[in-house]
Design an enzyme around this catalytic site. Structure first.
Site, short mmCIF file in Angstrom:
data_model
loop_
_atom_site.label_atom_id
_atom_site.label_comp_id
_atom_site.label_asym_id
_atom_site.label_seq_id
_atom_site.Cartn_x
_atom_site.Cartn_y
_atom_site.Cartn_z
N PRO A 2 49.56 36.79 40.81
CA PRO A 2 49.65 38.20 40.44
C PRO A 2 48.53 38.63 39.49
CG PRO A 2 51.45 36.95 39.47
CD PRO A 2 50.70 36.02 40.34
N GLU A 3 47.71 39.55 39.93
CA GLU A 3 46.77 40.25 39.05
C GLU A 3 47.24 41.69 39.00
OE1 GLU A 3 42.63 39.29 39.81
OE2 GLU A 3 43.16 37.25 40.38
N LYS A 61 48.17 42.98 33.18
CA LYS A 61 49.12 42.14 33.90
C LYS A 61 50.47 42.04 33.21
CE LYS A 61 45.06 39.46 34.98
NZ LYS A 61 44.36 38.21 34.64
N ARG A 281 38.08 25.83 36.92
CA ARG A 281 38.58 26.50 38.11
C ARG A 281 37.41 26.63 39.08
NH1 ARG A 281 40.68 28.09 33.71
NH2 ARG A 281 42.85 28.57 33.78
#
Length: 298
Positions: A2-3, A61, A281
């Site tokens: 979720p962004e 967010k 990442r």
DNA sequence: ACTCCGACCTGGTCGC
DNA sequence: TGCGACCAGGTCGGAG
């Protein structure tokens, strides 16, 4: 993951399905999911029970549900709000009380109208819920305390592009790090950062000190546009009783130009998209459209 | 004051 | 087949 667009989809679902309803009971099934509520589970459930959900708000967010005394009341400073962050895997589900418990059900909220209950489900427990009094922010608005340091996001009516560009250019770091810094611009995560950089033809390691104002405007405008597009698609696949961040996932299969597209041809120039390690990442970019600057940061 | 990085967490996948 | 390594990544607190 979720962004901003996914969280906005959830906020709209909560607006439609829980605002105006009075909370009956709250059950915490996993203490880690309320770890940011320092006073503990009993205090958390006690602050919610009997209150009415007044409005569903969001910044970046983070999202929160204002708690008021009666339906249609407006929250004021000092009223509590239930703050939620979905983390990596959090979901808000609105479901009948006889539907079976999810494996990763963390918090259950029931209402006094015998309608569907609200469930916070979170496999990886990076997300969580907490309750905080609302306080007036210096720049306006009524915010739970942990949200006070979060910048306005591009969907906020009071977001100003030039201030955000100035904030990015003030940083002394790589461009993508600045885009991910929620105190400069909020709502952008790894996916939309990569998409915005691809659209603006800028490399993730571009030093912010050499970024022109025009380039800053270009990358933030691109971020805003790609998040708008994701919201437009994510908001459509949603049935009446199921508020689910996965409602937005169809967008990723069809519309991503950079994120996750390693070795696929760039849609502009055909060069294979590359994956670079970035902050433990990944960053995805087109080596031709987004050449690495000589003075790359990090 | 600003910037950076490790820890947190679980399930799926991959290689040996 | 079994098992360990790795990957996904937003946020915070502590280090530099």
């Amino acid at each position: 993951m979720p962004e901003l667009p996914e969280v906005e989809v959830v906020r709209r679902g909560l607006h439609d399905h829980v605002v105006g309803r009075r909370i009956a009971t709250v059950t915490v099934a996993h203490p880690r999911s309320i770890r940011r509520h320092a006073a503990g589970a009993a205090d958390f459930t006690g602050r919610l029970a009997g209150r009415v959900i007044g409005a569903a708000q969001r910044r970046g967010k983070y999202l929160w549900l204002e708690l008021v005394d009666a339906p249609a009341s407006v929250a004021t400073a000092g009223d509590d709000a239930v703050l939620a962050h979905l983390g990596m895997s959090g979901q808000m589900l609105v479901e009948s009380h006889d539907s079976p418990d999810e494996k990763h059900l963390r918090v259950r909220v029931t209402f006094d109208d015998d309608g569907p209950e609200l469930r916070f489900v979170d496999q990886r427990t990076f997300g969580g819920l907490s309750a905080h009094p609302l306080a007036p922010a210096a720049a306006g608005g009524l915010l739970p305390e942990p949200v006070a340091h979060i910048a306005r996001d591009p969907m906020d009516p009071e977001f100003t592009l030039d201030d955000a560009v100035a904030g990015i250019r003030r940083r002394r770091t790589g461009l993508k790090r600045a885009l991910l810094d929620q105190t400069v611009v909020s709502g952008i995560g790894n996916i939309y950062a990569d998409e915005a950089l691809w659209r603006a033809k800028l490399h993730w390691a571009r030093p912010t000190e050499t970024l022109t104002r025009a380039q800053g405007r270009a990358v933030l405008t691109a971020a805003s546009e790609v998040m708008d597009a994701a919201l437009a698609q994510g908001g459509t696949s949603f049935d009446a009783l199921y508020v689910d961040v996965n409602g937005a996932s169809g967008y990723f299969d069809r519309s991503l130009d950079a994120y996750g597209q390693v070795d696929k041809p760039c849609r502009r120039c055909g060069t294979p998209i590359r994956r670079d390690p970035f902050m433990n990442r990944s960053s995805f970019s087109c080596p031709r459209c987004q050449p690495r600057p000589r003075n790359a940061h990090v």
